[in-house]
Design a protein around this motif. Structure first.
Motif, mmCIF file in Angstrom:
data_model
loop_
_atom_site.group_PDB
_atom_site.id
_atom_site.type_symbol
_atom_site.label_atom_id
_atom_site.label_comp_id
_atom_site.label_asym_id
_atom_site.label_seq_id
_atom_site.Cartn_x
_atom_site.Cartn_y
_atom_site.Cartn_z
ATOM 1 N N TYR A 16 0.837 -1.200 0.000
ATOM 2 C CA TYR A 16 0.000 0.000 0.000
ATOM 3 C C TYR A 16 0.869 1.246 0.000
ATOM 4 O O TYR A 16 1.844 1.343 0.735
ATOM 5 C CB TYR A 16 -0.929 0.017 1.212
ATOM 6 C CG TYR A 16 -1.839 -1.177 1.239
ATOM 7 C CD1 TYR A 16 -2.844 -1.316 0.307
ATOM 8 C CD2 TYR A 16 -1.672 -2.168 2.190
ATOM 9 C CE1 TYR A 16 -3.683 -2.414 0.318
ATOM 10 C CE2 TYR A 16 -2.508 -3.275 2.213
ATOM 11 C CZ TYR A 16 -3.505 -3.397 1.279
ATOM 12 O OH TYR A 16 -4.321 -4.490 1.292
ATOM 13 N N ARG A 17 0.485 2.201 -0.833
ATOM 14 C CA ARG A 17 1.203 3.471 -0.921
ATOM 15 C C ARG A 17 0.208 4.607 -0.773
ATOM 16 O O ARG A 17 -0.981 4.457 -1.076
ATOM 17 C CB ARG A 17 1.898 3.583 -2.275
ATOM 18 C CG ARG A 17 2.970 2.542 -2.451
ATOM 19 C CD ARG A 17 3.767 2.814 -3.709
ATOM 20 N NE ARG A 17 4.841 1.853 -3.787
ATOM 21 C CZ ARG A 17 5.036 1.045 -4.804
ATOM 22 N NH1 ARG A 17 4.253 1.083 -5.848
ATOM 23 N NH2 ARG A 17 6.037 0.186 -4.790
ATOM 24 N N ILE A 18 0.713 5.754 -0.357
ATOM 25 C CA ILE A 18 -0.136 6.933 -0.236
ATOM 26 C C ILE A 18 -0.732 7.243 -1.611
ATOM 27 O O ILE A 18 -0.034 7.260 -2.616
ATOM 28 C CB ILE A 18 0.672 8.116 0.325
ATOM 29 C CG1 ILE A 18 1.046 7.801 1.773
ATOM 30 C CG2 ILE A 18 -0.117 9.424 0.225
ATOM 31 C CD1 ILE A 18 1.970 8.791 2.419
ATOM 32 N N ARG A 42 -9.105 6.071 0.269
ATOM 33 C CA ARG A 42 -7.798 6.431 -0.280
ATOM 34 C C ARG A 42 -6.801 6.423 0.873
ATOM 35 O O ARG A 42 -7.095 6.942 1.947
ATOM 36 C CB ARG A 42 -7.850 7.812 -0.919
ATOM 37 C CG ARG A 42 -6.504 8.264 -1.503
ATOM 38 C CD ARG A 42 -6.584 9.646 -2.126
ATOM 39 N NE ARG A 42 -7.602 9.770 -3.144
ATOM 40 C CZ ARG A 42 -7.467 9.367 -4.414
ATOM 41 N NH1 ARG A 42 -6.343 8.827 -4.823
ATOM 42 N NH2 ARG A 42 -8.444 9.528 -5.278
ATOM 43 N N VAL A 43 -5.615 5.842 0.645
ATOM 44 C CA VAL A 43 -4.554 5.836 1.650
ATOM 45 C C VAL A 43 -3.947 7.239 1.687
ATOM 46 O O VAL A 43 -3.538 7.759 0.650
ATOM 47 C CB VAL A 43 -3.466 4.792 1.313
ATOM 48 C CG1 VAL A 43 -2.333 4.843 2.324
ATOM 49 C CG2 VAL A 43 -4.068 3.393 1.236
ATOM 50 N N VAL A 44 -3.905 7.852 2.885
ATOM 51 C CA VAL A 44 -3.366 9.210 3.001
ATOM 52 C C VAL A 44 -2.101 9.283 3.857
ATOM 53 O O VAL A 44 -1.378 10.273 3.791
ATOM 54 C CB VAL A 44 -4.418 10.202 3.546
ATOM 55 C CG1 VAL A 44 -5.536 10.395 2.538
ATOM 56 C CG2 VAL A 44 -4.954 9.772 4.888
ATOM 57 N N ASP A 45 -1.827 8.260 4.654
ATOM 58 C CA ASP A 45 -0.627 8.276 5.487
ATOM 59 C C ASP A 45 -0.353 6.868 5.984
ATOM 60 O O ASP A 45 -1.228 6.007 5.968
ATOM 61 C CB ASP A 45 -0.830 9.216 6.684
ATOM 62 C CG ASP A 45 0.468 9.711 7.289
ATOM 63 O OD1 ASP A 45 1.560 9.377 6.759
ATOM 64 O OD2 ASP A 45 0.393 10.436 8.298
ATOM 65 N N SER A 46 0.893 6.644 6.409
ATOM 66 C CA SER A 46 1.231 5.354 6.994
ATOM 67 C C SER A 46 2.098 5.565 8.217
ATOM 68 O O SER A 46 2.820 6.563 8.325
ATOM 69 C CB SER A 46 1.958 4.465 5.987
ATOM 70 O OG SER A 46 3.228 4.987 5.693
ATOM 71 N N ASP A 49 4.775 1.830 8.009
ATOM 72 C CA ASP A 49 4.283 0.819 7.078
ATOM 73 C C ASP A 49 3.605 -0.355 7.780
ATOM 74 O O ASP A 49 3.544 -1.458 7.250
ATOM 75 C CB ASP A 49 5.405 0.303 6.171
ATOM 76 C CG ASP A 49 5.807 1.315 5.130
ATOM 77 O OD1 ASP A 49 4.974 2.180 4.797
ATOM 78 O OD2 ASP A 49 6.945 1.243 4.648
ATOM 79 N N PHE A 52 -2.202 2.222 8.652
ATOM 80 C CA PHE A 52 -2.466 3.219 7.619
ATOM 81 C C PHE A 52 -3.620 4.117 8.016
ATOM 82 O O PHE A 52 -4.560 3.690 8.680
ATOM 83 C CB PHE A 52 -2.783 2.521 6.292
ATOM 84 C CG PHE A 52 -1.618 1.779 5.743
ATOM 85 C CD1 PHE A 52 -0.755 2.386 4.853
ATOM 86 C CD2 PHE A 52 -1.361 0.480 6.129
ATOM 87 C CE1 PHE A 52 0.346 1.723 4.359
ATOM 88 C CE2 PHE A 52 -0.265 -0.199 5.640
ATOM 89 C CZ PHE A 52 0.592 0.420 4.755
#
Length: 121
Positions: A16-18, A42-46, A49, A52
């Motif tokens: 998973y990526r931002i 939507r991924v906004v931060d981690s 890793d 999330f």
């Protein structure tokens, strides 16, 4: 056992990526049978890793510290498949989603010929 679990979490988390669009299932709401337990986000931060932060697509509600075991990547190829396989003549609106038809109509040049964007090298 603890070490193996940490390695599994790191392996899953790295996919998973931002900016990625994911399907998130709230495990507690799911097991309690509550409505709205699965959402597009939507991924906004981690966080290292391992966890999330997400933003729900429809409501912009933030969901913090999500375990990646409850997330699934929604690949762009799946969302765009109907456009990729659409005929280049005037689209049949009954065979495609409205967004696909609109996108294809925008690609037709003024002389009526398909003018698809150039491919990547």
């Amino acid at each position: 056992m603890q070490m193996q679990r940490q390695q599994q979490n790191k392996t899953v988390a790295r996919i998973y990526r931002i900016g990625d669009i994911v399907l998130y299932r709230d495990p507690e709401a799911f097991w309690l049978g509550l409505p709205g337990h699965t959402r597009v986000c939507r991924v906004v931060d981690s966080c290292y890793d391992l966890l999330f932060d997400l933003v729900e697509a429809g409501s912009n509600q933030r969901i913090n510290r999500v375990d990646p075991r409850y997330m699934r990547l929604l690949p762009a190829a799946e969302a765009m498949r109907d456009i990729d396989t659409a005929p280049l003549r005037e689209p049949d609106a009954t065979a495609m989603s409205p967004a696909s038809v609109a996108w294809l109509r925008q690609q037709v040049s003024k002389d009526g010929r398909p003018a698809l964007p150039p491919g990547r090298d």
